[in-house]
Design an enzyme around this catalytic site. Structure first.
Site, short mmCIF file in Angstrom:
data_model
loop_
_atom_site.label_atom_id
_atom_site.label_comp_id
_atom_site.label_asym_id
_atom_site.label_seq_id
_atom_site.Cartn_x
_atom_site.Cartn_y
_atom_site.Cartn_z
N ASP A 1 29.64 104.52 49.72
CA ASP A 1 30.41 104.14 50.91
C ASP A 1 31.67 105.00 50.92
OD1 ASP A 1 31.91 102.98 52.88
OD2 ASP A 1 31.52 100.92 52.25
N TRP B 1 27.94 92.65 56.92
CA TRP B 1 29.07 92.45 56.01
C TRP B 1 29.67 91.09 56.32
CZ3 TRP B 1 31.24 95.14 52.02
CH2 TRP B 1 32.45 94.61 51.52
N THR C 1 39.08 101.16 49.87
CA THR C 1 40.11 101.41 48.86
C THR C 1 39.72 102.48 47.86
OG1 THR C 1 40.87 99.12 49.06
CG2 THR C 1 41.52 100.31 47.07
N MET D 1 28.32 101.59 60.29
CA MET D 1 29.28 100.49 60.36
C MET D 1 29.74 100.24 61.79
SD MET D 1 31.36 101.10 56.77
CE MET D 1 31.71 102.84 57.04
N GLU E 1 34.54 106.63 52.86
CA GLU E 1 35.26 106.49 54.12
C GLU E 1 36.49 107.39 54.13
OE1 GLU E 1 35.84 102.31 55.07
OE2 GLU E 1 34.00 101.78 54.02
N TYR E 2 36.40 108.68 54.58
CA TYR E 2 35.26 109.28 55.26
C TYR E 2 35.13 110.73 54.83
CZ TYR E 2 35.81 105.17 58.13
OH TYR E 2 35.94 103.87 58.55
N ASP F 1 24.09 103.06 46.50
CA ASP F 1 24.63 103.27 47.84
C ASP F 1 26.04 103.84 47.68
OD1 ASP F 1 24.78 102.50 50.90
OD2 ASP F 1 26.61 101.70 50.01
N TYR G 1 31.03 98.08 63.64
CA TYR G 1 31.98 96.98 63.80
C TYR G 1 33.35 97.53 63.47
CZ TYR G 1 30.37 96.88 58.91
OH TYR G 1 29.98 97.24 57.64
N ASP H 1 26.79 84.14 23.71
CA ASP H 1 26.31 85.34 23.03
C ASP H 1 25.19 86.07 23.77
OD1 ASP H 1 24.49 83.30 22.67
OD2 ASP H 1 24.04 83.79 20.59
N GLY I 1 32.43 102.79 46.13
CA GLY I 1 33.42 103.31 47.06
C GLY I 1 34.07 102.21 47.86
N GLY I 2 33.85 102.23 49.18
CA GLY I 2 34.56 101.30 50.06
C GLY I 2 35.90 101.88 50.47
#
Length: 629
Positions: A401, A609, A363, A469, A403-404, A399, A471, A333, A360-361
């Site tokens: 994210d 990440w 997907t 990013m 893309e793009y 934040d 990488y 509870d 975001g991200g």
């Protein structure tokens, strides 16, 4: 970015880098503040007249503009309480909002809480609590429980309580301490000592009218009051409050202090499933003490609004005692569970950590074009979600994210080069200067690439920093190769695409006018690899993606360090050739060189990440922390 296949719940897969790669992708703390309000006598009825009890106020959390408060009544006597009523005063501007497990009313600044039908009886030795969401900075005073003084002194015939001491003044304020002084209280029998209250919690009892409070956090706001006790241990009214801000920090903002470097890690909500990675792992690995910020990923973007990403992982999942940060199990509870509650506990244990909610991200970036059509409405929806009273104290900002912006990721966006700047401006206006507003952005430094597609310099005026990013530049989506490090620091002979390096991305962003201190260098706690490779050096051909635990072509560092040890380095990143597989990934050694590079470039720090790719003792987080200091 998630690298695993969704299990029992729908969980997204995240992709980053310059448009192709799948991506596995903040000093005021959350502190329990206790106001002891000692023993008291219940006076509600003759049956209760001899029943002693205590009342304690706890400020469970504080997010600046508001707080979560909790009162606890404990029966310390031998007779059961059949009901309880707590009364107290708040200073003007401090109010009770929603409350639970009690009926709370007020007359001006005087507040009264009564038990509900089911929790009025308190057996000897038992306790009962109720909570509320409040606004304003004040602490309760003049408390009464069932008509008697909450401090336990009660009234002694012929012995008046002490007067109110003078409002404290502060001096000798440093990063970690402050000296307080106040005018003495008076009493007909004499003053015994003074209780010093910091943010409503007693931190010391002294016999003089001065006290130096040590062990504070730099750049942090505190409020101090004092209360006198007489020789019979009766307490008088609480003094006026003095506000103190320790030196250092960031001149009042929510980010790192002047000269401090950001060391930010992404924590993924889907990691609690197949990866079995929880907030507690940040503690057991030793990582929590070495980071400054956490990006919690991800919230969704739908219909032009910020929305919940995974309610079960975020705030519904019940944690057992052995899984919990503080060793206390969730109850069925309690108002908040899941990772949000675990982050709350983490911040209580490590007050220096700030948590940012990332939306975001790969997907869910498809929702940003709609958001860009009405930036103010989007910003308002995000603020309302991040500042939801159930978890507002958990988060220190937002934040995004995307893309793009004005370019292609999983889908293509044509919002125009000004869309990101407009969105950033609206978020800053809505969240204000006391919250962090940040963004994860592309590292495509190629001529005419993604950095050129949007006004990153203009948007930077509203963002505290960018997570660049750096990488996922190269990977097995190019199934036949050539093999190349996915996170090259600099260019090298034979690199498959010019401009796809950390140095190119940072140089381009600086040239466009983004301040170096607003740029964070990105590190992947994973590798990318091919199979069917016969050449040990970069540039070899392949037949496809190397096998991975959750997805082909990608694997955590904690696995690769043993399954395919490093055989060489190129452009500041390690690579490994084992059998017919070829991998590139960062190690403690390459991270050390990248952190040195970031320092020399004047960058604001680095990020990674994501946590679950590291070893159980946090090798990579340790390397980042050491390199940034």
């Amino acid at each position: 970015m998630s690298t695993e296949t969704p299990l029992s719940r729908l969980r997204p897969r995240w992709r980053t880098g310059p448009g192709r790669a799948t991506r596995s992708k903040t000093v005021a703390g959350l502190t329990a503040l206790l106001v002891p309000l000692a023993a008291m006598v219940g006076l509600a009825s003759p049956a209760q007249a001899a029943a002693s009890a205590t009342a304690t106020f706890t400020k469970k959390s504080d997010w600046g503009s508001g707080f979560e408060g909790q009162w606890t009544v404990k029966n310390t006597g031998t007779t059961a309480l059949s009901s309880w009523t707590i009364e107290w005063d708040f200073p003007s501007g401090t109010k009770v909002g929603s409350a639970w497990d009690a009926s709370v009313t007020n007359s001006g600044d005087h507040w009264t809480a009564k038990n509900l039908s089911w929790n009025g009886t308190v057996a000897p030795g038992a306790s009962i609590s109720f909570g509320f969401n409040g606004s304003g900075p004040g602490a309760p005073t003049s408390c009464k429980l069932n008509g008697a003084s909450c401090d336990g002194g009660g009234t002694i015939p012929g012995d008046a309580a002490p007067s109110k001491p003078g409002t404290p003044t502060a001096s000798n304020v440093t990063d970690t301490s402050a000296k307080l002084s106040w005018a003495a209280a008076t009493d007909d029998k004499g003053i015994k000592n003074y209780d010093v209250l910091r943010d409503g919690a007693k931190v010391a009892t002294v016999t003089t009218t001065t006290y130096t409070d040590n062990g504070l956090t730099k750049g942090t706001d505190y409020s101090y009051t004092v209360q006198a006790r007489d020789t019979a241990d009766q307490t008088g009214p609480v003094s006026g409050a003095v506000a103190v801000r320790t030196t250092g920090g960031d001149d009042g903002g929510p980010g790192p202090g002047t000269g401090d470097k950001v060391n930010l890690g992404y924590f993924t909500n889907w990691g609690v499933y197949g990866r079995n990675y929880h907030v507690k792992n940040l503690v057991t690995s030793g990582s929590a003490e070495k980071i400054t910020h956490i990006n919690y990923a991800f919230g969704n973007v739908q219909g032009g609004k910020c929305t919940i990403g995974d309610s079960y992982a975020d705030y519904e999942k019940a944690y057992t005692a052995d899984q919990s940060v503080d060793g206390v199990a969730d109850t069925w509870d309690q108002p908040l569970r899941g990772s949000f509650n675990q982050l709350r506990k983490l911040k209580a244990k490590y007050p220096h950590i700030k948590v940012i909610w990332s939306f975001g991200g790969w997907t869910w970036s498809g929702g940003f074009p709609d958001a860009a059509k009405n930036p103010a409405a989007f910003a308002k929806s995000c603020y309302d979600l991040v500042e939801d009273p159930r978890w507002a104290d958990v988060f220190d900002g937002i934040d995004i994210d995307w893309e793009y912006p004005n370019a292609c990721g999983l889908t293509c966006d044509t919002s125009g080069p000004a869309a990101l700047k407009n969105l950033a401006s609206a978020l800053r206006a809505q969240f204000g200067s006391n919250n962090l507003v940040t963004a994860a952005i592309t590292a495509d430094g190629s001529e005419g690439g993604k950095i050129d597609a949007a006004d990153y310099a203009g948007a930077a005026q509203s963002f505290d920093w960018y997570n660049v990013m750096t990488y996922d530049f190269f990977g097995a989506w190019a199934a036949k190769g050539p093999t190349a490090p996915h996170s090259p620091l600099t260019s090298y002979s034979g690199i498959p695409q010019n401009g796809f390096t950390t140095a190119d991305a940072i140089a381009k962003l600086k040239a466009k006018g983004v301040p170096a201190k607003k740029l964070l260098l990105g590190i992947g706690f994973y590798g990318r690899g091919w199979t069917g490779v016969t050449q040990a050096a970069p540039g070899g051909t392949a037949t496809g993606a190397a096998p991975g635990t959750y997805e082909a072509g990608i694997e955590d560092y904690k696995v690769l360090k043993n399954s395919c040890p490093v055989t060489g380095t190129i452009a500041g990143t390690a690579y490994a050739h084992c059998g017919t597989n070829w991998w590139s990934y960062d190690t403690p050694s390459t991270i050390a060189s990248k952190m040195a590079w970031a320092n020399n470039q004047g960058l604001g720090g680095a990020f990674f990440w994501e946590f679950s790719g590291d070893t159980s003792n946090g090798e990579l987080v340790t390397a980042m922390d050491a390199g940034l200091n």
